[in-house]
Scaffold this active site. Structure first.
Site, PDB file in Angstrom:
ATOM      1  N   ILE A 170       0.821  -1.230   0.000  1.00 37.38           N
ATOM      2  CA  ILE A 170       0.000   0.000   0.000  1.00 37.38           C
ATOM      3  C   ILE A 170       0.844   1.264   0.000  1.00 37.38           C
ATOM      4  O   ILE A 170       0.327   2.357  -0.165  1.00 37.38           O
ATOM      5  CB  ILE A 170      -0.994   0.053   1.185  1.00 37.38           C
ATOM      6  CG1 ILE A 170      -0.283  -0.208   2.522  1.00 37.38           C
ATOM      7  CG2 ILE A 170      -2.148  -0.885   0.976  1.00 37.38           C
ATOM      8  CD1 ILE A 170      -1.178   0.045   3.721  1.00 37.38           C
ATOM      9  N   GLY A 171       2.138   1.132   0.204  1.00 32.66           N
ATOM     10  CA  GLY A 171       2.961   2.343   0.185  1.00 32.66           C
ATOM     11  C   GLY A 171       4.439   1.996   0.193  1.00 32.66           C
ATOM     12  O   GLY A 171       4.838   0.889   0.565  1.00 32.66           O
TER      13      GLY A 171
ATOM     14  N   GLY B 276       8.158   3.526   1.490  1.00 32.93           N
ATOM     15  CA  GLY B 276       8.878   4.538   2.251  1.00 32.93           C
ATOM     16  C   GLY B 276      10.333   4.537   1.851  1.00 32.93           C
ATOM     17  O   GLY B 276      10.730   3.812   0.930  1.00 32.93           O
TER      18      GLY B 276
ATOM     19  N   PHE C  62      12.948   3.513   3.561  1.00 35.01           N
ATOM     20  CA  PHE C  62      13.716   2.322   3.944  1.00 35.01           C
ATOM     21  C   PHE C  62      12.968   1.012   3.748  1.00 35.01           C
ATOM     22  O   PHE C  62      13.426  -0.039   4.127  1.00 35.01           O
ATOM     23  CB  PHE C  62      14.129   2.430   5.419  1.00 35.01           C
ATOM     24  CG  PHE C  62      14.949   3.634   5.690  1.00 35.01           C
ATOM     25  CD1 PHE C  62      16.138   3.851   4.993  1.00 35.01           C
ATOM     26  CD2 PHE C  62      14.543   4.570   6.615  1.00 35.01           C
ATOM     27  CE1 PHE C  62      16.896   4.978   5.235  1.00 35.01           C
ATOM     28  CE2 PHE C  62      15.297   5.702   6.866  1.00 35.01           C
ATOM     29  CZ  PHE C  62      16.483   5.911   6.168  1.00 35.01           C
ATOM     30  N   GLY C  63      11.786   1.093   3.217  1.00 33.85           N
ATOM     31  CA  GLY C  63      11.054  -0.150   3.046  1.00 33.85           C
ATOM     32  C   GLY C  63       9.662   0.083   2.502  1.00 33.85           C
ATOM     33  O   GLY C  63       9.332   1.185   2.084  1.00 33.85           O
ATOM     34  N   SER C  64       8.876  -0.998   2.511  1.00 33.90           N
ATOM     35  CA  SER C  64       7.544  -0.924   1.926  1.00 33.90           C
ATOM     36  C   SER C  64       6.504  -1.113   3.019  1.00 33.90           C
ATOM     37  O   SER C  64       6.798  -1.665   4.083  1.00 33.90           O
ATOM     38  CB  SER C  64       7.379  -2.045   0.899  1.00 33.90           C
ATOM     39  OG  SER C  64       8.487  -2.038   0.028  1.00 33.90           O
ATOM     40  N   VAL C  65       5.302  -0.681   2.718  1.00 31.19           N
ATOM     41  CA  VAL C  65       4.205  -0.845   3.672  1.00 31.19           C
ATOM     42  C   VAL C  65       3.145  -1.722   3.005  1.00 31.19           C
ATOM     43  O   VAL C  65       2.758  -1.486   1.859  1.00 31.19           O
ATOM     44  CB  VAL C  65       3.612   0.517   4.073  1.00 31.19           C
ATOM     45  CG1 VAL C  65       2.497   0.335   5.096  1.00 31.19           C
ATOM     46  CG2 VAL C  65       4.692   1.433   4.624  1.00 31.19           C
TER      47      VAL C  65
ATOM     48  N   LYS D 101       4.949  -2.483   8.100  1.00 29.75           N
ATOM     49  CA  LYS D 101       6.022  -1.665   7.535  1.00 29.75           C
ATOM     50  C   LYS D 101       7.308  -2.495   7.586  1.00 29.75           C
ATOM     51  O   LYS D 101       7.731  -2.914   8.667  1.00 29.75           O
ATOM     52  CB  LYS D 101       6.145  -0.385   8.369  1.00 29.75           C
ATOM     53  CG  LYS D 101       7.043   0.656   7.774  1.00 29.75           C
ATOM     54  CD  LYS D 101       6.834   2.003   8.467  1.00 29.75           C
ATOM     55  CE  LYS D 101       7.860   2.996   7.985  1.00 29.75           C
ATOM     56  NZ  LYS D 101       7.656   4.341   8.498  1.00 29.75           N
TER      57      LYS D 101
ATOM     58  N   ASP E  83       9.838  15.729  12.060  1.00 30.41           N
ATOM     59  CA  ASP E  83       9.506  15.456  10.664  1.00 30.41           C
ATOM     60  C   ASP E  83       8.011  15.659  10.435  1.00 30.41           C
ATOM     61  O   ASP E  83       7.371  14.913   9.697  1.00 30.41           O
ATOM     62  CB  ASP E  83       9.916  14.017  10.311  1.00 30.41           C
ATOM     63  CG  ASP E  83      10.039  13.818   8.804  1.00 30.41           C
ATOM     64  OD1 ASP E  83       9.858  14.809   8.062  1.00 30.41           O
ATOM     65  OD2 ASP E  83      10.307  12.680   8.382  1.00 30.41           O
TER      66      ASP E  83
HETATM   67  N1  LIG Z   1      -0.229   2.580   9.381  1.00 36.09           N
HETATM   68  C1  LIG Z   1      -0.485   2.777   8.094  1.00 36.09           C
HETATM   69  N2  LIG Z   1      -1.731   2.574   7.624  1.00 36.09           N
HETATM   70  C2  LIG Z   1      -1.998   2.778   6.314  1.00 36.09           C
HETATM   71  N3  LIG Z   1      -1.103   3.204   5.414  1.00 36.09           N
HETATM   72  C3  LIG Z   1       0.152   3.437   5.831  1.00 36.09           C
HETATM   73  C4  LIG Z   1       0.533   3.232   7.180  1.00 36.09           C
HETATM   74  N4  LIG Z   1       1.828   3.541   7.318  1.00 36.09           N
HETATM   75  C5  LIG Z   1       2.244   3.937   6.093  1.00 36.09           C
HETATM   76  N5  LIG Z   1       1.249   3.867   5.192  1.00 36.09           N
HETATM   77  C6  LIG Z   1       1.299   4.194   3.771  1.00 36.09           C
HETATM   78  O1  LIG Z   1       2.584   3.894   3.286  1.00 36.09           O
HETATM   79  C7  LIG Z   1       3.214   5.074   2.807  1.00 36.09           C
HETATM   80  C8  LIG Z   1       4.672   5.028   3.147  1.00 36.09           C
HETATM   81  O2  LIG Z   1       4.800   5.066   4.549  1.00 36.09           O
HETATM   82  P1  LIG Z   1       6.215   5.207   5.248  1.00 36.09           P
HETATM   83  O3  LIG Z   1       5.991   5.673   6.630  1.00 36.09           O
HETATM   84  O4  LIG Z   1       7.006   3.983   5.081  1.00 36.09           O
HETATM   85  O5  LIG Z   1       6.845   6.227   4.308  1.00 36.09           O
HETATM   86  P2  LIG Z   1       7.486   7.628   4.533  1.00 36.09           P
HETATM   87  O6  LIG Z   1       6.451   8.578   5.026  1.00 36.09           O
HETATM   88  O7  LIG Z   1       8.208   7.976   3.301  1.00 36.09           O
HETATM   89  O8  LIG Z   1       8.397   7.289   5.735  1.00 36.09           O
HETATM   90  P3  LIG Z   1       9.940   7.093   5.850  1.00 36.09           P
HETATM   91  O9  LIG Z   1      10.430   8.427   6.175  1.00 36.09           O
HETATM   92  O10 LIG Z   1      10.031   6.100   6.960  1.00 36.09           O
HETATM   93  O11 LIG Z   1      10.410   6.572   4.558  1.00 36.09           O
HETATM   94  C9  LIG Z   1       2.469   6.221   3.452  1.00 36.09           C
HETATM   95  O12 LIG Z   1       2.506   7.383   2.699  1.00 36.09           O
HETATM   96  C10 LIG Z   1       1.060   5.668   3.559  1.00 36.09           C
HETATM   97  O13 LIG Z   1       0.367   5.868   2.364  1.00 36.09           O
END
Ligand SMILES: Nc1ncnc2c1ncn2[C@@H]1O[C@H](COP(=O)(O)OP(=O)(O)OP(=O)(O)O)[C@@H](O)[C@H]1O
Length: 926
Positions: free
Chosen positions: A651-652, A654, A656-659, A682, A775
Site C-alpha cells: 500500500i505504500g 517509504g 527504507f522499506g515498503s508498507v 512496515k 519530521d
Molecule cells: N499505518 C499505516 N496505515 C496505512 N497506510 C500506511 C501506514 N503507514 C504507512 N502507510 C502508507 O505507506 C506510505 C509510506 O509510509 P512510510 O511511513 O514507510 O513512508 P514515509 O512517510 O516515506 O516514511 P519514511 O520516512 O520512513 O520513509 C504512506 O505514505 C502511507 O500511504
C-alpha cells in the site's frame, strides 16, 4: 472557622479594573509574589489573579468549572474547590506561576459563591440529626438561605441525602433549593442518596429535577456509579427507569458494572449484565430528513416554526370569537429553542440541526439512541430536544452515475453556481450539488402539495406539543435514506464515526471565546492578556553567531542542500556509524531493542505470543540490566511471531522499506491490548544497512511509548526475512495524497480545521511525553477517516532528556529543510517550538490543497528566503486567521511561536460544528 483565617483571605477586590490593579500593586507592594484577586470583566463568574513579579505585573485568569466553586489557573495542574484553596495552593509553591504568592493587597473576603465552605448552621444540624420538627419550624419561618454550605461545602439537601428520611427531604424540596449543588467532594445530593436511600427517596429527588447524570467533577462518577458501587439495587433500578444512561464512564474509564464487580455487589452485577435497554420511544420518521444541505435544513426549521406560530394565531382568533365579550389572552409565540431535525450530509454523515435562541447549531452525530437521550438530557447541548420536525416528501436521489464529477481544483472560484430556491432567495451551491438541486427543483411538489405537507408538519407539531410523542400514531410522511452513502463509502469513507456523550472534556470556559468570530487578533490578544504558567518554548536563546558560523562552516554547506525532495542530506553521517549516538537515552534503548530483537526471533514459537515473546535475559550482561529489564517488558509484549501475520498487498513505499496491508491471524486477548484485525506492515528493505536498521528500530522504540488517538499506534514488531513494524491500519493513507486527490471536496473550514486541530492535539500529547517529532509534514499525517487525522513517521523523533527542553543534533542526516525552523537548520536545535514551525508549514500544505512549500526552490534558497525575513505566502483558500496562525508559527524567535495547546484550541473553535471539540478530543472517533 477562625477570624484570623477570615482576615487571611481578604485579598478580593470587587469591581477593580486591570489598570487600577496594576497601579495598586506597583505603588503598594515591593515583594515578589504580592497579589490580589479581582473579578474578570470578560467572563462572568471567572476571576483574575494579578501578581507582581520582578517589578512587572502579570494577570492570570482563574477559570470557574461548572456552576459551583471549582477553580483553576491551569486545569492540568489542579482544579480546586474555593478561591481560598486556590490561593493557598499557590502560596505553598509556585506550581507553574513565575513565583509563589506572598503578601496581598487587603480588601474584601471572597464572595460566598466562590468559597470552599461556610459553617454549620442550625438547619444543617437539625437535618443531620434527622429532626423533622426543627427543620420544619426553621423552614416555616422563612429560613434565610436554604443553600448555605457547611465546612464541607454541603447544603442541607446534601445532609438530608446522607442522614435524613424522606419527611425532611420533602420539607427541603418544597423550598427553592438548588437540587444539583456540588459539595467539596464534587458530589450532588443524588450521588449520596443513591448510596443508601430507598427508591421512593430517590424518586422524590429526581422528580425535583435532580440530574441523574450529574458528574462528580473529581472522579467523573454519576449517581449510577454510586448506586452500583454501594450495591443499592433499588437506586439502580430507579435511575435506569429515569433514563439514566447504562454505560457512563468514570474519569478512569469504569462503567457502573465494573464498580459493582470490584465491590462484590453481585446482585447489581447480575441485574446490570441482564439489563436490556427498552426500545426507543421516538422514531426516525419524526425527525430524519435524509440528505439535506445545511441551508435546506435551516429553511425547514424556520418554515416549521412559522407554521407553528401561525397555527397559534389561528387558535387565538377562534378563541376570541367563541369567548363572546371575554378578553382572550393571546398566546406568546412558540419558543423555537429545541426545534430540531436530523439530516444526512455528504460531508459529515449524520448531523443534528438545532435551533437555540434564534441561532442554528449543527452537531455531527451517529448513534441511534442518541436522539432519545438528548430528549431527556441536554448533556452539553444548550437545551433538551423538544419538537421533532418530520421530513417532507422528497424525490428519490439521482443515481450515482448521473452525478457529474467536477475535476476542477479551483473549487471556490469555478465550482459554484448561483441558484434560486422557491422562496426566491439566491444561494450559492457547489456545482457537484447543482445537478441534484436541479433535479430536486424539477420534481419538487407543486404549491398545493407543499401546503398539505406543511399541514402535516403542523399537525405533527401540535401532537408532539400536546401529547407524548411516543403515542403519536401519525404515519411517517416520508423518509429518505442517505442516498449518497455508497458514493461516500467508495470515495470519502467516514468509518465508524461515533459520538460520545461524555462531555467531561468540554470546557465551557474554553469555548467562551466566540466561536463565530475566530478572529486571530482577538484570540491572540486574549492569550496575551493572561500569561499561561507554562509554555513549550524550550529553546534557550543560543546567541550564537559563532556557533552558527562554525557549524555552517564545518558541517553544513549549501551544496549539501539538494534539490527539494523533501529531505536534504546533511553530511557527517557515515554508513558504518552504529548506532547514531544522538542522545544517550535513545542510544542505549536503541542498542537494547536491537539486541533483544535478535533474541526474540530465535526463541519464538507461534502459538502463544506472551510465553514465547521473551528473549533470553540470562544472556544479557548485567551493567545495563536494570534498564534492559524495564525496556524488555515493552519489547516482549510487542513481539508478534511472523506466523500470526498474513501479508496482504503493497500500500505504500517509504525510504527504507515498503508498507503492506495485512491481518493478524491469531489473537490472544489480554496479551496485546492494541490488537486490531486489520494491520499495516512496515518492512525494512535492507536489514544489513545499519543506518536504516538503526533508524527503523529507533522509530519503533519511540512509537512503543506513544498511545494517543491522534497518533498512529504501533501494535507490535515482527521478523521474518526482514524486520517488520506492525501498525494500526489507517485506511485513507497519507493526508497529503488524500488532499491532492480530493481537492474539490475538501472544505478548508471543516475537514482542514478538524485535522489541523487533531494534529496539534497529537503534538500536544507528544510534547507531554517529552518527544520532538522533527519530521512533521503533511506527507507524515495519515487519515483514518475524514474525521480523524493521525501523526505518523517517527523516524527522526527524539526523546528529550529529563532536564532538557530541547534536543541538539550532533550529526547531520537526511533532513526536511523546508519544514525546519531556523534554529534547527542553523545549529541543529530541535524543540517543541521547532515542531511548531513545521506544523505551520504543514498547515500551509493543507490550506494550499497539497502544494509543495516553496515550489521548486532548493532547500538552500528557502533558507535564504527565511533569513531575509520572508515567509510562504497565503494560499488562495486559506482563511486570514489561519494564515496569521501560520505566520506566528514562523516567528524567527522560538519563544514567540504559539504552543500546541493554543493551536489545538484555536482550531477547535470551529464555527461550523459545535462539537468539533468532541471530534478532536474523543478517543472513540476513528
Ligand atoms: N499505518 C499505516 N496505515 C496505512 N497506510 C500506511 C501506514 N503507514 C504507512 N502507510 C502508507 O505507506 C506510505 C509510506 O509510509 P512510510 O511511513 O514507510 O513512508 P514515509 O512517510 O516515506 O516514511 P519514511 O520516512 O520512513 O520513509 C504512506 O505514505 C502511507 O500511504
Amino acid at each position: 472557622m477562625s477570624r484570623t483565617y477570615e482576615f487571611g483571605i481578604n485579598w478580593f477586590h470587587p469591581g477593580l479594573s486591570r489598570e487600577t490593579a496594576e497601579k495598586l500593586l506597583l505603588n503598594e507592594c515591593t515583594e515578589d509574589g504580592s497579589f490580589l484577586i479581582r473579578e474578570c470583566n470578560s467572563a462572568v463568574g471567572d476571576f483574575v489573579l494579578t501578581l507582581l513579579h520582578q517589578n512587572n505585573v502579570c494577570h492570570y485568569q482563574i477559570r470557574r468549572h461548572g456552576g459551583d466553586a471549582f477553580f483553576s489557573i491551569d486545569d492540568k495542574v489542579k482544579i480546586l474547590h474555593g478561591l481560598e484553596s486556590l490561593v493557598e495552593f499557590y502560596q505553598m509553591a509556585s506550581n507553574g506561576l513565575p513565583t509563589k504568592l506572598t503578601t496581598f493587597v487587603k480588601k474584601d473576603l471572597p464572595p460566598n459563591d466562590a468559597r470552599r465552605h461556610g459553617s454549620t448552621n442550625l438547619l444543617h444540624r437539625a437535618t443531620k440529626e434527622n429532626n423533622a420538627t426543627i427543620v420544619g419550624e426553621l423552614l416555616k419561618c422563612g429560613y434565610r438561605n436554604v443553600d448555605a454550605k457547611n465546612q464541607d461545602g454541603q447544603t442541607a439537601l446534601h445532609l438530608a441525602a446522607i442522614h435524613s428520611d424522606d419527611v425532611i427531604l420533602k420539607l427541603i424540596l418544597a423550598t427553592d433549593v438548588n437540587v444539583n449543588c456540588m459539595d467539596a467532594f464534587g458530589n450532588m445530593p443524588l450521588h449520596y442518596a443513591c448510596r443508601t436511600k430507598p427508591d421512593f427517596f430517590i424518586r422524590n429527588l429526581i422528580d425535583a429535577k435532580a440530574n441523574v447524570q450529574g458528574r462528580n467533577i473529581k472522579n467523573g462518577y454519576v449517581p449510577l456509579h454510586e448506586a452500583s458501587k454501594h450495591g443499592n439495587l433499588e437506586a439502580v433500578k430507579v435511575l435506569l427507569e429515569s433514563n439514566a444512561p447504562l454505560l457512563p464512564r468514570t474519569t478512569s474509564g469504569e462503567f457502573p458494572i465494573d464498580l459493582a464487580r470490584e465491590a462484590g455487589q453481585d446482585a447489581v452485577v447480575d441485574f446490570l449484565s441482564e439489563f436490556k435497554l427498552p426500545a426507543a420511544k421516538t422514531k426516525r420518521s419524526l425527525w430524519y430528513h435524509g440528505t439535506l444541505t445545511r441551508e435546506e435544513a435551516v429553511d425547514s426549521l424556520q418554515r416549521f416554526m412559522r407554521n407553528a406560530n401561525l397555527s397559534l394565531k389561528e387558535k387565538d382568533k377562534d378563541r376570541e370569537i367563541s369567548s363572546d365579550n371575554e378578553v382572550a389572552k393571546e398566546e406568546s409565540p412558540v419558543d423555537s429553542s429545541g426545534c430540531f431535525l436530523i439530516r444526512y450530509s455528504d460531508r459529515s454523515g449524520y448531523v443534528l440541526t438545532l435551533l437555540f435562541e434564534g441561532q442554528v447549531k449543527n452537531f455531527i452525530i451517529s448513534r441511534s439512541h442518541l436522539v432519545e437521550h438528548f430528549m431527556h438530557f441536554n448533556d452539553g447541548l444548550p437545551i433538551n430536544l423538544k419538537y421533532a420536525v418530520p421530513p417532507e416528501p422528497k424525490p428519490p436521489q439521482p443515481l450515482l452515475s448521473t452525478l457529474p464529477r467536477n475535476k476542477s481544483h479551483n473549487k471556490k472560484l469555478n465550482n459554484t453556481n448561483v441558484t434560486t430556491d422557491n422562496t426566491g432567495v439566491a444561494e450559492t451551491v457547489p456545482t457537484a450539488l447543482v445537478s441534484k438541486k436541479i433535479k430536486s427543483n424539477a420534481k419538487s411538489p407543486p404549491e398545493k402539495k407543499r401546503k398539505d405537507t406543511a399541514n402535516v408538519i403542523l399537525s405533527n407539531f401540535l401532537k408532539i406539543k400536546l401529547k407524548d410523542p411516543a403515542n403519536s400514531d401519525e404515519k411517517p410522511t416520508s423518509t429518505v435514506e442517505p442516498g449518497i452513502s455508497q458514493r461516500m463509502i467508495e470515495e470519502f469513507p467516514c468509518k465508524g464515526l461515533s459520538f460520545s456523550s461524555n462531555f467531561s472534556e468540554l470546557s465551557v470556559e474554553k469555548l467562551k471565546l466566540d466561536a463565530n468570530s475566530a478572529d486571530v487578533n482577538k484570540v491572540s490578544a486574549l492569550n496575551e492578556m493572561y500569561n499561561v504558567p507554562k509554555n513549550n518554548t524550550a529553546v534557550p536563546t543560543h546567541d550564537g553567531s559563532e556557533t552558527v558560523l562554525s557549524y555552517q562552516g564545518t558541517k553544513y554547506q549549501d551544496k549539501d542542500i539538494g534539490p527539494d525532495d523533501s529531505y536534504t542530506n546533511r553530511p557527517n553521517r557515515g554508513e558504518n556509524e552504529i548506532p547514531n549516538t544522538d542522545d544517550d537515552h535513545s542510544k542505549l534503548n536503541n542498542k537494547i531493542i536491537s539486541d533483544s530483537f535478535e533474541g526474540l526471533h530465535i526463541n519464538n514459537t507461534p502459538k502463544n505470543i506472551r510465553e514465547n515473546a521473551c528473549f533470553d535475559t540470562s544472556s544479557i550482561s548485567s551493567p545495563q540490566s536494570d534498564i534492559f529489564n524495564y525496556f524488555s517488558v515493552d519489547v516482549a509484549n510487542y513481539y508478534i511471531p511472523y506466523d500470526n501475520i498474513e501479508l496482504g498487498e503493497l500500500i505504500g513505499e517509504g525510504e527504507f522499506g515498503s508498507v503492506y496491508r495485512g491481518r493478524l491471524k491469531e489473537y490472544n486477548p489480554g496479551i496485546n491490548d492494541n490488537f486490531q484485525e486489520e494491520i499495516a506492515i512496515k518492512t525494512l528493505r535492507d536489514e544489513h544497512c545499519h543506518y536504516s536498521k538503526d533508524d527503523f528500530l529507533r522509530e519503533a522504540s519511540v512509537m512503543i511509548r506513544l498511545k494517543h488517538h491522534c497518533i498512529v499506534q504501533l501494535i507490535g514488531l515482527s521478523k521474518a526475512d526482514t524486520l517488520m513494524m506492525i501498525q494500526e491500519m489507517v485506511p485513507l493513507g497519507s493526508m497529503l495524497s488524500f488532499i491532492q486527490n480530493n481537492r474539490e471536496r475538501i472544505d478548508p473550514n471543516r475537514e482542514l480545521k478538524l485535522w489541523a486541530s487533531q494534529i496539534a492535539y497529537g503534538m500536544q500529547y507528544l510534547e507531554s511525553q517529552h518527544f520532538v517529532h522533527r519530521d512533521l509534514a503533511a506527507r507524515n499525517i495519515l487519515l483514518a477517516s475524514c474525521h480523524q487525522a493521525k501523526i505518523s513517521d517517527f523516524g527522526l523523533s527524539r526523546a528529550l532528556g529529563s532536564d532538557k527542553d530541547f534536543y541538539e543534533a550532533q550529526h547531520g542526516g537526511r533532513w526536511p529543510i523546508k519544514w525546519y525552523a531556523p534554529e534547527s537548520y542553523k545549529i541543529g536545535i530541535f524543540s517543541h517550538s521547532s515542531d511548531v514551525w513545521s506544523y505551520g508549514v504543514t498547515l500551509w500544505e493543507m490550506f494550499s490543497l497539497g502544494e509543495t512549500p516553496y515550489g521548486d526552490m532548493l532547500g538552500s534558497e528557502a533558507v535564504n528566503l527565511i533569513e531575509d525575513g520572508k515567509r510562504l505566502s497565503q494560499p488562495t483558500y486559506c482563511p486570514d486567521n489561519v494564515y496569521s496562525i501560520m505566520e506566528n508559527c514562523w516567528q524567527y524567535n522560538p519563544k514567540d511561536r504559539p504552543t500546541f495547546n493554543f493551536l489545538t484550541e484555536f482550531f477547535i473553535k470551529d464555527p461550523d460544528y459545535q462539537n468539533i471539540i468532541e471530534l478532536v478530543k474523543s478517543k472513540s472517533i476513528r
